[in-house]
Write a protein that holds these residues in place. Structure first.
Motif, mmCIF file in Angstrom:
data_model
loop_
_atom_site.group_PDB
_atom_site.id
_atom_site.type_symbol
_atom_site.label_atom_id
_atom_site.label_comp_id
_atom_site.label_asym_id
_atom_site.label_seq_id
_atom_site.Cartn_x
_atom_site.Cartn_y
_atom_site.Cartn_z
ATOM 1 N N ALA A 47 0.753 -1.323 0.057
ATOM 2 C CA ALA A 47 -0.084 0.104 0.025
ATOM 3 C C ALA A 47 0.997 1.116 0.036
ATOM 4 O O ALA A 47 2.257 1.034 0.453
ATOM 5 C CB ALA A 47 -0.879 0.168 1.154
ATOM 6 N N SER A 48 0.364 2.355 -0.277
ATOM 7 C CA SER A 48 1.173 3.471 -0.290
ATOM 8 C C SER A 48 0.410 4.680 -0.233
ATOM 9 O O SER A 48 -0.888 4.671 -0.173
ATOM 10 C CB SER A 48 1.862 3.467 -1.902
ATOM 11 N N LEU A 49 0.988 6.013 -0.310
ATOM 12 C CA LEU A 49 0.449 7.367 -0.152
ATOM 13 C C LEU A 49 0.565 8.000 -1.357
ATOM 14 O O LEU A 49 1.536 7.898 -1.995
ATOM 15 C CB LEU A 49 0.948 7.883 1.054
ATOM 16 N N LEU A 50 -0.640 8.863 -1.327
ATOM 17 C CA LEU A 50 -0.739 9.915 -2.639
ATOM 18 C C LEU A 50 -1.306 11.093 -2.260
ATOM 19 O O LEU A 50 -2.197 11.165 -1.389
ATOM 20 C CB LEU A 50 -1.670 9.354 -3.859
ATOM 21 N N ILE A 51 -0.783 12.346 -2.714
ATOM 22 C CA ILE A 51 -1.595 13.417 -2.489
ATOM 23 C C ILE A 51 -2.184 13.660 -3.968
ATOM 24 O O ILE A 51 -1.417 13.751 -5.117
ATOM 25 C CB ILE A 51 -0.928 14.650 -2.307
ATOM 26 N N GLN A 52 -3.532 13.762 -4.156
ATOM 27 C CA GLN A 52 -4.071 13.853 -5.223
ATOM 28 C C GLN A 52 -5.306 14.754 -5.286
ATOM 29 O O GLN A 52 -5.936 14.963 -4.516
ATOM 30 C CB GLN A 52 -4.360 12.350 -5.850
ATOM 31 N N GLU A 53 -5.801 14.839 -6.474
ATOM 32 C CA GLU A 53 -7.066 15.531 -6.732
ATOM 33 C C GLU A 53 -8.174 15.033 -5.999
ATOM 34 O O GLU A 53 -8.261 13.800 -6.006
ATOM 35 C CB GLU A 53 -7.309 15.889 -8.249
ATOM 36 N N ASN A 54 -8.899 15.752 -5.139
ATOM 37 C CA ASN A 54 -10.193 15.109 -4.483
ATOM 38 C C ASN A 54 -11.596 15.573 -5.050
ATOM 39 O O ASN A 54 -12.590 15.248 -4.505
ATOM 40 C CB ASN A 54 -10.123 15.216 -2.826
ATOM 41 N N THR A 96 5.122 4.616 -6.414
ATOM 42 C CA THR A 96 4.530 5.857 -5.610
ATOM 43 C C THR A 96 5.303 6.155 -4.623
ATOM 44 O O THR A 96 6.507 5.999 -4.313
ATOM 45 C CB THR A 96 3.001 5.374 -5.225
ATOM 46 N N GLN A 97 4.654 6.527 -3.105
ATOM 47 C CA GLN A 97 5.375 7.005 -1.968
ATOM 48 C C GLN A 97 4.872 5.954 -0.873
ATOM 49 O O GLN A 97 3.678 5.864 -0.615
ATOM 50 C CB GLN A 97 5.226 8.358 -1.848
ATOM 51 N N THR A 98 5.692 5.872 0.192
ATOM 52 C CA THR A 98 5.239 5.490 1.455
ATOM 53 C C THR A 98 5.574 6.544 2.394
ATOM 54 O O THR A 98 5.192 6.130 3.721
ATOM 55 C CB THR A 98 6.111 4.124 1.914
ATOM 56 N N GLN A 99 5.888 7.877 2.236
ATOM 57 C CA GLN A 99 6.312 8.658 3.227
ATOM 58 C C GLN A 99 5.856 9.813 2.271
ATOM 59 O O GLN A 99 6.194 10.394 1.210
ATOM 60 C CB GLN A 99 7.743 8.686 3.733
#
Length: 138
Positions: A47-54, A96-99
């Motif tokens: 699993a990972s983290l994203l900043i994305q359009e909401n 993607t990113q984990t942090q």
């Protein structure tokens, strides 16, 4: 300078995006930090983290479609210990990113108007994911 930490648990229903921006904002607000930095860390490899359009859900739909093509199930992976979605999940997490690091300005997360913070679940079955939060500031 002060610091605070918390473990946030997110229940997933399987593959997809789970927005948790409000939980981060609540954590920062509760710590009463006027300025500082929030670190968000996913404690998982599938699993990972994203900043994305909401604002427009088709953005997330298109992202899922692209990742399905980049890391398809059924390819000839050596690692399939937990099933056909196992290695594709690790590839997605690697891409993607984990942090994430998010500035705190004026007591709030300094994210854009249309930005949300998401857990990107890469496995098909439900999971209980842990996100470590660390804030430092004044």
């Amino acid at each position: 300078m002060r610091q605070a930490t918390r473990l946030l648990k997110i229940e997933t229903g399987g593959r997809g995006f789970y927005e948790f921006t409000a939980a981060l904002a609540d954590f920062v607000r509760g710590e009463r930090m006027g300025q500082g930095l929030l670190t968000v860390f996913c404690r998982h490899t599938s699993a990972s983290l994203l900043i994305q359009e909401n604002a427009d859900p088709t953005v997330l739909k298109d992202l899922e479609s692209v990742f399905s093509r980049l890391a398809p199930e059924g390819a000839d992976y050596a690692h399939d210990t937990e099933g056909p979605d196992d290695m594709p999940a690790h590839i997605r997490a690697a891409l993607t990113q984990t942090q994430l690091s998010i500035p705190i300005i004026g007591g709030s997360l300094a994210i854009g108007t249309w930005q949300g913070v998401y857990l990107f679940e890469h496995r098909r079955r439900p999971h209980r994911r842990e996100i470590a939060l660390h804030v430092i500031g004044a």
